[in-house]
Write a protein that holds these residues in place. Structure first.
Motif: not given
Length: 792
Positions: A433-434, A724-728, A741-742, A770-773
C-alpha cells in the motif's frame, strides 16, 4: 419511294435528336460534376508565385518586441534549388523545352485538344496505364500540387485548373514557373540549379547544345541524366534539336553546329550543394513547408522551393541566446559517457507554445534538414507518459485525489501477461500500500495499471490522442495497458509532441500547440499565414496544480527516480518532471518544467539497443545543466519575471494517512514502520472526509517479538498500528508491507505460531496467497516466547 425516303429522314432526325439530347445531357452532367466534385481553383498557385526569385528570411522577436534577423536572416538551400527569372533564361532553353514537351504551348488554352484526344483513345482502347498528353501548363499544375493519381477525375481537374491558370497568368509566367519547379536529377530542382550542377555555369551562359541537354532530362530524370547515362542524353538532345529545327526555333546553321556534337560536363560536381543550417532553422523550414502546403494545396517539393526562394519573411519563436546554449552543449560529443549514443533536446514556453530552442542530435551537425530527433524520431516514451495517460485524466474525473492510495502488487496473472504476475516495477520490488506521491516519484507500474483500469482504456487513449494531440498513437495497437500505463507504444511519440503535451500541467490545464513559426509575411509585408495554433482548456487549474505538486516530488523525494540529479536548476527556481525508461533500457526520457518554461530530453541509440553502460541519471543531469543556464538567460532577458515557485493558490494543506488516504487515526501514528501521517495538498472539494479504514491497533509483545497472546507479560505489551489489506494471489508474491498486515479475528482464535508466517494463517483460504515479505522472520508472526493458554 417517297414514303421510304420520309422514313429514312425521320429515323435520321430521330437519331440526330437523340445524339443532341445525349450530348446536351452529357455536357450538363459534366458541368454539374465538375462544379460540385472537382476543385479547379488556382488562386493558391498564383499567390505562391508572387515573390518567386527572392530569398526568404527569418526574424526573431527580441525582448523589446522588435524583429531582428535570426541566423543571418537568409534561408539558404545552397545551389540545389535556385530561382531563375524569365529574363535570365536563354531563348534556346525555353524553346528546347517547348519543342520536346509542348509544341503548341503558345496557342493552346491550357490543354491541347489533339494530344488529349489521342491520350483518351489510348486509355480506352489500349493497355495504357492512364491518361497522358499533358501540356506544360498541366505539368506545372501536377508539379505544384504533387497530385499524380492515375484517374480520369484527376485528369479533368488538371485540365480545368490549367485552363483557369492560363486565364490568370501569362505564358511567360507559366513557363518561368514550370522551369523553376521541374526536377532535373542529381538533386537539382529547376533549370538554374541544373546549369550550375552539370556545366558550372550561370544559366545565361548556356549554349544551344547545353540547353537541349538539360531539356532532355525532364521526361525521365535518371534515364536521361547526362552524367549517369550520357549516351541516352546525347540521343534525346539530338531529337530535341531536330524538333527545334522543324518548328523554326533554330536555323539550319545552328542545327548543324550542335547536332551530334559532344558536351563538356562539370565532372567535379557535387550532387547536392548545401550549407549547414542549425537544428532550429531546419525545424523552421520543415514547419514552414507544411504551413505552405496547407495554405496553397501544393506539394512539399514545391513548397520547399518557395520557402527558400519565395521572398517571405518568416517570424520565428526562437530565443537566440538560449538556442546557442543548447547548440553548444549538443556539439560536444562527450556530453554523455558513450560517444556513440544519440540525444535530442527541446525547450518550449507552455503559455504560448513557442519553441525557444532545440537540438536534434549530438555532435557537429553535418548537413541541412538531416534527421531531427527532437521533431521527427518516434520512440516509446516509457513512464514519462504516465502523468498524461493515467494520473491527469484520473484527477480530472475525480477518480483520485492527492491522498489516494493503491496496492503496489501484481494486477494480472496468467499466460497472457505473466504467470508470476504483471506488471513488474523497474526495481523488481513490490511495496504494498502506497500513496500517489510515492507511486509517481518511484514510477510504480502497478499503480498506473490499477488506476488505468478505473479510467478505462478508451478514455485514456482518447485523452492522449484527441485532447493532447499525440497523433502518432495507433488506435489498433496502443489501446492496451502496456502502451497506456507503461508507455510501450507501437510507434511512439516525438520529443516535441510529448513535451508539448505537458503544457496542460505547466499552463494551468490549458493545452497549447507548439510552434517554431509564428507568422509568414509575403514580400509586401502582408501576413499570409498567422500560425496561432491551438489553445484550449483540457483540465482545471486545480488538477494541474495537484499534478505539478506531485511531480516536484520526482526530483526531491529520497529514492525518487530523479532524486539528486536536478540541483543547479532548483537553486534558481522550483522544478517538476517525470522520468521515462522503456523496456530493456533502450530509451530514456525526462520531461520537466519550471514556472518559466518546459524542457524535454531523449537519450538512445539510432538503432535501439541497451543503454546499460550509461549512468541512469546522466541525461537528467544534462537536462539540469541546460535548463539552469537557459533559465538564467531568460531571467536576464525578461526582467519582469519574478516567480521562482509554482502557483499552488487553489490547494490547501491537510493531513492524511499514507496507507489508506483517509484522515489519520491513532493507529496510523503507531505504525511500526513509523508514523504514516503525511501532509497533502488538496483542492477544497477533494479533502479527505473519512477516517483511515486500514490501520487497526494490535497488541504486540516486545519481549517475544510477535503479536501478543494471552500468555505474554502485560508489561511487555504495546499497541502498534497494523494494516488490513484484502489480497488474493494464485502464487506467493513477495511484498514489502506484507509482514505488517493484520486480520480481525474472533475472540479465542488459535494463532499460527511460526517465525516466517503471519499469526492469522489458519484463517486464510486454502490455495489463496496473501503475500509475504522476503524475510526469514515476519513482523506479524505470533509471539515466539510465550505459548498462549488454551481455555478449558
Amino acid at each position: 419511294m417517297k414514303s421510304k425516303g420520309r422514313t429514312v429522314l425521320r429515323v435520321f432526325l430521330t437519331i440526330l435528336f437523340v445524339i443532341i439530347v445525349s450530348l446536351t445531357l452529357l455536357t450538363l452532367s459534366f458541368g454539374v460534376y465538375a462544379h460540385f466534385f472537382i476543385d479547379s481553383d488556382v488562386d493558391g498557385i498564383i499567390a505562391l508565385a508572387g515573390n518567386a526569385g527572392t530569398p526568404s528570411k527569418m526574424y526573431a522577436v527580441d525582448e523589446n518586441g522588435q524583429l531582428v534577423e535570426y541566423a543571418s536572416g537568409q534561408i539558404s538551400s545552397g545551389k540545389s534549388s535556385e530561382f531563375a527569372t524569365y529574363e535570365e533564361m536563354p531563348r534556346y532553353l525555353i524553346d528546347a523545352f517547348i519543342a520536346i514537351e509542348d509544341k503548341r504551348f503558345y496557342s493552346h488554352i491550357g490543354f491541347d485538344v489533339i494530344t488529349t484526344v489521342k491520350a483518351a483513345f489510348g486509355y480506352i482502347f489500349s493497355d495504357s496505364s492512364g491518361p497522358g498528353g499533358s501540356t506544360i501548363t498541366q505539368q506545372l499544375i501536377k508539379n505544384l500540387t504533387g497530385d499524380d493519381e492515375v484517374s480520369v477525375k484527376r485528369k479533368i481537374q488538371e485540365i480545368l485548373r490549367a485552363i483557369n491558370l492560363e486565364k490568370k497568368m501569362s505564358k511567360e509566367d507559366i513557363i518561368e514557373l514550370y522551369l523553376n519547379t521541374i526536377y532535373l536529377s542529381q538533386g537539382a530542382h529547376g533549370v538554374k540549379a541544373a546549369a550550375r550542377l552539370y556545366f558550372d555555369k550561370d544559366i545565361s551562359e548556356l549554349t544551344l547544345n547545353e540547353c537541349a541537354a538539360i531539356a532532355a532530362i525532364t521526361q525521365a530524370p535518371t534515364k536521361w541524366d547526362p552524367i549517369q547515362n550520357p549516351e541516352n542524353n546525347a540521343y534525346r538532345r539530338d531529337v530535341i534539336l531536330t524538333e527545334m529545327l522543324s518548328l523554326g526555333f533554330i536555323s539550319e546553321e545552328e542545327f548543324e553546329q550542335a547536332y551530334g556534337k559532344p558536351i563538356t560536363l562539370n565532372t567535379n560536381f557535387e550532387k547536392v550543394i548545401t550549407t549547414t543550417s542549425s537544428w532550429y532553422t531546419d525545424a523552421v523550414i520543415n514547419e514552414s513547408i507544411m504551413l505552405l502546403c496547407d495554405k496553397y494545396n501544393v506539394s512539399e517539393k514545391v513548397a520547399s522551393q518557395y520557402i527558400y526562394n519565395g521572398g517571405y519573411s518568416i517570424i520565428v519563436s526562437v530565443i537566440p541566446e538560449i538556442q546557442t546554449v543548447v547548440e553548444e552543449y549538443y556539439k560536444n560529443d562527450a556530453l554523455f559517457s558513450d560517444t556513440d549514443v544519440q540525444s535530442s533536446f527541446i525547450i518550449i514556453d507552455p503559455e504560448n507554445g513557442h519553441v525557444l530552442a532545440m537540438a536534434g542530435g549530438l555532435g557537429e551537425k553535418n548537413g541541412s534538414r538531416v534527421l531531427n530527433r527532437a521533431t521527427q524520431t518516434l520512440r516509446s516514451p516509457g513512464s514519462s507518459i504516465k502523468p498524461l495517460s493515467v494520473y491527469t485524466p484520473a484527477f480530472a474525473e475525480g477518480i483520485i485525489t492527492y491522498s489516494s492510495c493503491y496496492d503496489d502488487s501484481p494486477v494480472f496473472f496468467g499466460s497472457e501477461y505473466s504467470k508470476n504476475g504483471w506488471p513488474k516495477n523497474s526495481s523488481g520490488v513490490y511495496s504494498g500500500m502506497v500513496d500517489l506521491e510515492y507511486a509517481i516519484s518511484h514510477s510504480l507500474n502497478t499503480v498506473a495499471v490499477r488506476i488505468l483500469q478505473q479510467i478505462g482504456l478508451e478514455n485514456s487513449f482518447d485523452f492522449l490522442f484527441n485532447e493532447l494531440r499525440l497523433s502518432s498513437l495507433s488506435e489498433s495497437e496502443d489501446k492496451n495497458y502496456s502502451a497506456l500505463a507503461l508507455g510501450g507504444m507501437s510507434a511512439g511519440v516525438t520529443l516535441k509532441d510529448i513535451t508539448t503535451a505537458y503544457s496542460v500541467l505547466a499552463n494551468d490545464g490549458v493545452y497549447t500547440s507548439s510552434k517554431c513559426v509564428l507568422k509568414i509575411l509575403d514580400g509586401s509585408g502582408n501576413v499570409i499565414i498567422d500560425n496561432k495554433g491551438e489553445r484550449y482548456t483540457v483540465v482545471s487549474e486545480g488538477v494541474s496544480q495537484s499534478m505539478t505538486k506531485l511531480l516536484t516530488k520526482v526530483l526531491t523525494n529520497s529514492g525518487a527516480t530523479a532524486y539528486g540529479a536536478v540541483t543547479k536548476l532548483t537553486e534558481i527556481c522550483e522544478a517538476a518532471g517525470k522520468t521515462g525508461t522503456t523496456d530493456n533500457n533502450k530509451d530514456r526520457w525526462f520531461i520537466g518544467y519550471t514556472p518559466y518554461f518546459m524542457g524535454g530530453i531523449w537519450l538512445g541509440y539510432d538503432t535501439p539497443s541497451s543503454l546499460s553502460s550509461i549512468p541512469s541519471k546522466e541525461h537528467i543531469r544534462v537536462w539540469d545543466s541546460i535548463m539552469a543556464e537557459a533559465t538564467e538567460l531568460f531571467l536576464k532577458r525578461e526582467e519582469n519575471q519574478d516567480n521562482p515557485e509554482f502557483d499552488y493558490s487553489l490547494l490547501v494543506e491537510s493531513k492524511y494517512c499514507s496507507v489508506s488516504g483517509g484522515i489519520p487515526t491513532e493507529a496510523c501514528r503507531l505504525d511500526p514502520r513509523g508514523s504514516c501521517v503525511k501532509t497533502g495538498f488538496f483542492t477544497k472539494d477533494s479533502l479527505p472526509e473519512e477516517n483511515c479504514s486500514m490501520h487497526i491497533k494490535i497488541n504486540y509483545c516486545t519481549s517475544g517479538n510477535g503479536v501478543a497472546g494471552n500468555a505474554c507479560p502485560h508489561e511487555d505489551i504495546v499497541a502498534v498500528g497494523m494494516i488490513v489489506v484484502q489480497r488474493s494471489f494464485p502464487i506467493e508474491v513477495f511484498i514489502k508491507d506484507a509482514e505488517y498486515t493484520a486480520m480481525n479475528l474472533p475472540d479465542g482464535y488459535v494463532p499460527y505460531i511460526h517465525a516466517n508466517e503471519p499469526y492469522y494463517k489458519y484463517y486464510s483460504k486454502k490455495g489463496v496467497y496473501t503475500g509475504k515479505s522476503d524475510k526469514s522472520s515476519q513482523y506479524n508472526r505470533f509471539c515466539q516466547s510465550h505459548i498462549p493458554r488454551v481455555s478449558a
